[in-house]
Design a protein around this motif. Structure first.
Motif, PDB file in Angstrom:
ATOM      1  N   TRP A   1      -2.494  51.588  38.148  1.00 45.02           N
ATOM      2  CA  TRP A   1      -1.705  52.772  37.786  1.00 45.02           C
ATOM      3  C   TRP A   1      -0.951  53.309  39.002  1.00 45.02           C
ATOM      4  N   VAL A   2      -1.641  53.425  40.146  1.00 40.20           N
ATOM      5  CA  VAL A   2      -1.005  53.933  41.359  1.00 40.20           C
ATOM      6  C   VAL A   2       0.073  52.970  41.840  1.00 40.20           C
ATOM      7  N   ALA A   3      -0.218  51.675  41.796  1.00 40.12           N
ATOM      8  CA  ALA A   3       0.780  50.689  42.209  1.00 40.12           C
ATOM      9  C   ALA A   3       2.009  50.756  41.321  1.00 40.12           C
ATOM     10  N   GLY A   4       1.799  50.956  40.028  1.00 39.74           N
ATOM     11  CA  GLY A   4       2.934  51.092  39.119  1.00 39.74           C
ATOM     12  C   GLY A   4       3.760  52.328  39.418  1.00 39.74           C
ATOM     13  N   MET A   5       3.084  53.439  39.734  1.00 44.39           N
ATOM     14  CA  MET A   5       3.820  54.661  40.041  1.00 44.39           C
ATOM     15  C   MET A   5       4.676  54.486  41.291  1.00 44.39           C
ATOM     16  N   LEU A   6       4.171  53.778  42.273  1.00 43.06           N
ATOM     17  CA  LEU A   6       4.932  53.568  43.504  1.00 43.06           C
ATOM     18  C   LEU A   6       6.192  52.749  43.265  1.00 43.06           C
ATOM     19  N   THR A   7       6.195  51.935  42.210  1.00 46.20           N
ATOM     20  CA  THR A   7       7.373  51.122  41.873  1.00 46.20           C
ATOM     21  C   THR A   7       8.181  51.718  40.725  1.00 46.20           C
ATOM     22  N   GLY A   8       7.791  52.923  40.267  1.00 46.25           N
ATOM     23  CA  GLY A   8       8.520  53.557  39.175  1.00 46.25           C
ATOM     24  C   GLY A   8       8.075  53.125  37.793  1.00 46.25           C
ATOM     25  N   ASP A   9       6.967  52.389  37.691  1.00 40.90           N
ATOM     26  CA  ASP A   9       6.447  51.935  36.401  1.00 40.90           C
ATOM     27  C   ASP A   9       5.221  52.775  36.062  1.00 40.90           C
ATOM     28  N   LEU A  10       5.350  53.658  35.083  1.00 37.58           N
ATOM     29  CA  LEU A  10       4.249  54.537  34.700  1.00 37.58           C
ATOM     30  C   LEU A  10       3.426  53.977  33.556  1.00 37.58           C
ATOM     31  N   GLY A  11       3.689  52.754  33.174  1.00 38.41           N
ATOM     32  CA  GLY A  11       2.898  52.143  32.117  1.00 38.41           C
ATOM     33  C   GLY A  11       3.553  52.237  30.757  1.00 38.41           C
ATOM     34  N   LEU A  12       2.863  51.664  29.761  1.00 41.19           N
ATOM     35  CA  LEU A  12       3.352  51.619  28.385  1.00 41.19           C
ATOM     36  C   LEU A  12       2.506  52.536  27.524  1.00 41.19           C
ATOM     37  N   SER A  13       3.156  53.403  26.775  1.00 42.98           N
ATOM     38  CA  SER A  13       2.442  54.323  25.901  1.00 42.98           C
ATOM     39  C   SER A  13       1.646  53.557  24.848  1.00 42.98           C
ATOM     40  N   TYR A  14       0.367  53.917  24.680  1.00 44.04           N
ATOM     41  CA  TYR A  14      -0.459  53.270  23.675  1.00 44.04           C
ATOM     42  C   TYR A  14       0.066  53.532  22.270  1.00 44.04           C
ATOM     43  N   THR A  15       0.543  54.767  22.047  1.00 40.19           N
ATOM     44  CA  THR A  15       0.935  55.185  20.704  1.00 40.19           C
ATOM     45  C   THR A  15       2.352  54.769  20.356  1.00 40.19           C
ATOM     46  N   TYR A  16       3.284  55.046  21.251  1.00 37.63           N
ATOM     47  CA  TYR A  16       4.696  54.816  20.947  1.00 37.63           C
ATOM     48  C   TYR A  16       5.168  53.411  21.346  1.00 37.63           C
ATOM     49  N   ARG A  17       4.330  52.677  22.119  1.00 42.75           N
ATOM     50  CA  ARG A  17       4.695  51.337  22.580  1.00 42.75           C
ATOM     51  C   ARG A  17       6.032  51.367  23.316  1.00 42.75           C
ATOM     52  N   THR A  18       6.220  52.418  24.084  1.00 38.91           N
ATOM     53  CA  THR A  18       7.445  52.650  24.843  1.00 38.91           C
ATOM     54  C   THR A  18       7.068  52.941  26.288  1.00 38.91           C
ATOM     55  N   PRO A  19       7.852  52.466  27.262  1.00 39.71           N
ATOM     56  CA  PRO A  19       7.555  52.825  28.654  1.00 39.71           C
ATOM     57  C   PRO A  19       7.490  54.346  28.836  1.00 39.71           C
ATOM     58  N   VAL A  20       6.440  54.794  29.491  1.00 34.44           N
ATOM     59  CA  VAL A  20       6.239  56.238  29.670  1.00 34.44           C
ATOM     60  C   VAL A  20       7.379  56.847  30.469  1.00 34.44           C
ATOM     61  N   VAL A  21       7.933  56.123  31.431  1.00 41.02           N
ATOM     62  CA  VAL A  21       9.022  56.674  32.236  1.00 41.02           C
ATOM     63  C   VAL A  21      10.233  56.976  31.371  1.00 41.02           C
ATOM     64  N   ASP A  22      10.497  56.135  30.346  1.00 37.94           N
ATOM     65  CA  ASP A  22      11.605  56.407  29.435  1.00 37.94           C
ATOM     66  C   ASP A  22      11.337  57.666  28.609  1.00 37.94           C
ATOM     67  N   MET A  23      10.091  57.845  28.209  1.00 35.35           N
ATOM     68  CA  MET A  23       9.731  59.042  27.442  1.00 35.35           C
ATOM     69  C   MET A  23       9.890  60.294  28.294  1.00 35.35           C
ATOM     70  N   ILE A  24       9.495  60.211  29.569  1.00 37.76           N
ATOM     71  CA  ILE A  24       9.623  61.365  30.457  1.00 37.76           C
ATOM     72  C   ILE A  24      11.089  61.715  30.667  1.00 37.76           C
ATOM     73  N   VAL A  25      11.921  60.691  30.917  1.00 30.81           N
ATOM     74  CA  VAL A  25      13.353  60.939  31.133  1.00 30.81           C
ATOM     75  C   VAL A  25      13.970  61.581  29.900  1.00 30.81           C
ATOM     76  N   GLU A  26      13.594  61.099  28.720  1.00 34.36           N
ATOM     77  CA  GLU A  26      14.149  61.657  27.486  1.00 34.36           C
ATOM     78  C   GLU A  26      13.710  63.098  27.278  1.00 34.36           C
ATOM     79  N   ARG A  27      12.416  63.379  27.472  1.00 35.41           N
ATOM     80  CA  ARG A  27      11.912  64.737  27.252  1.00 35.41           C
ATOM     81  C   ARG A  27      12.336  65.690  28.358  1.00 35.41           C
ATOM     82  N   LEU A  28      12.567  65.161  29.554  1.00 38.84           N
ATOM     83  CA  LEU A  28      12.983  66.009  30.671  1.00 38.84           C
ATOM     84  C   LEU A  28      14.366  66.612  30.431  1.00 38.84           C
ATOM     85  N   GLN A  29      15.157  65.980  29.590  1.00 37.59           N
ATOM     86  CA  GLN A  29      16.486  66.507  29.268  1.00 37.59           C
ATOM     87  C   GLN A  29      16.401  67.827  28.511  1.00 37.59           C
TER      88      GLN A  29
END
Length: 315
Positions: free
Chosen positions: A68-96
């Motif tokens: 998890w930490v290694a992924g965060m350092l490279t900008g990869d926050l993992g894949l959402s279990y529920t939405y099957r979507t990269p978490v970083v994409d979800m954050i960018v969308e909701r941050l708007q």
């Protein structure tokens, strides 16, 4: 100034490391299996094992934390279990939604608090001071979610000036987007403006009693001139602290308001992820919010040093 900034950057890194460990450990002790939650109670053991392997839940906690930490350092926050979507994409969308809402609320808070606090400090003990302090005390006492529901009742249901909730998206235009965020921003800004106005008043009153202010007055400056030329800048340090904390709170603490107004922001995402036991989404979003809070505090520290150079050699 550069050495001061480097020291604060090191402190920022240590804070983020400790925060990541605390968040991971806190979610590790939460009972329940996300894979079992997703498949239901009648899931076959082999299907459950396959899903746990796909989600990486079959690994040891240290291995999952390191990944998890290694992924965060490279900008990869993992894949959402529920939405099957990269978490970083979800954050960018909701941050708007969440970021403009926080900025909007902070702008309203500052525009209300600065004139009120300065006005009350300049007229200490007068009727104006009593009225301003009474209104700010009321603003601190009123829960923002109750005030939000009251505004929905008045401005949405009765007057029909604003929608009761939802967000049309920025593709509909800046005007409709800001209109949809106005009631939530006001609900968030009211208690923050009250706190900031009281801090501004107290800081100014304390600064106005300093010796250098009396010296300036003795040289012929009026009380107003001494306030604007000397006291205001020196009173800004505690005010900057509150502004930094308020922005952090507004960005990371809008779960209730976003749910009252059905806004698709980060707060609502955290609420939905917790309800769905989407642990990777919860820990990644919370870690992002911690990162935002720490970065804002870092910016506030730099603002301290800019306002008062004496602070650069104290840390």
């Amino acid at each position: 100034m550069l050495r001061y900034a480097l020291r604060r950057l090191i402190s920022l890194g240590v804070t983020l490391l400790v925060a990541s460990l605390v968040i991971f450990l806190a979610l590790e002790v939460v009972p329940g299996d996300p894979a079992a939650y997703m498949l239901g109670v009648n899931a076959r053991p082999d299907t459950l094992a396959a899903l746990r392997a796909e989600l990486g839940l079959d690994q040891t906690p240290p291995a999952r934390y390191a990944a998890w930490v290694a992924g965060m350092l490279t900008g990869d926050l993992g894949l959402s279990y529920t939405y099957r979507t990269p978490v970083v994409d979800m954050i960018v969308e909701r941050l708007q939604v969440s970021l403009p809402l926080a900025v909007y609320a902070l702008a309203l808070s500052t525009l209300i608090a600065f004139p009120a606090g300065i006005w009350a400090a300049a007229r200490r003990g007068s009727v104006v001071d009593v009225v301003v302090m009474g209104v700010t005390q009321l603003g601190v006492a009123i829960p923002n979610f109750w005030f939000a529901m009251l505004m929905v009742l008045v401005f949405s249901i009765n007057l029909r000036w604003f929608s009761a909730g939802g967000f049309p998206g920025w593709e509909a235009g800046v005007g409709p987007g800001l209109k949809a965020l106005t009631l939530p921003a006001v609900a968030l800004a009211l208690p923050q403006a009250s706190i900031l106005a009281r801090i501004m008043r107290s800081a100014l009153i304390e600064t106005l009693s300093e010796d250098y202010i009396r010296t300036a007055r003795a040289k012929g400056l009026s009380r107003g001139q001494a306030l604007w030329r000397h006291a205001l800048r020196n009173a800004m340090i505690p005010v900057l602290t509150i502004i930094g904390l308020q922005f952090s709170f507004l960005l990371a603490g809008v779960i209730i308001i976003e749910n009252v107004f059905f806004l698709p922001g980060l707060g609502r995402l955290v609420f939905q992820a917790i309800a769905a036991r989407d642990l990777i989404a919860v820990e990644s979003v919370v870690m992002f919010l911690v990162f935002a809070v720490v970065v804002v505090n870092f910016a506030v520290d730099l603002a301290y040093a800019w306002v008062d150079p004496r602070l650069r050699g104290r840390r």
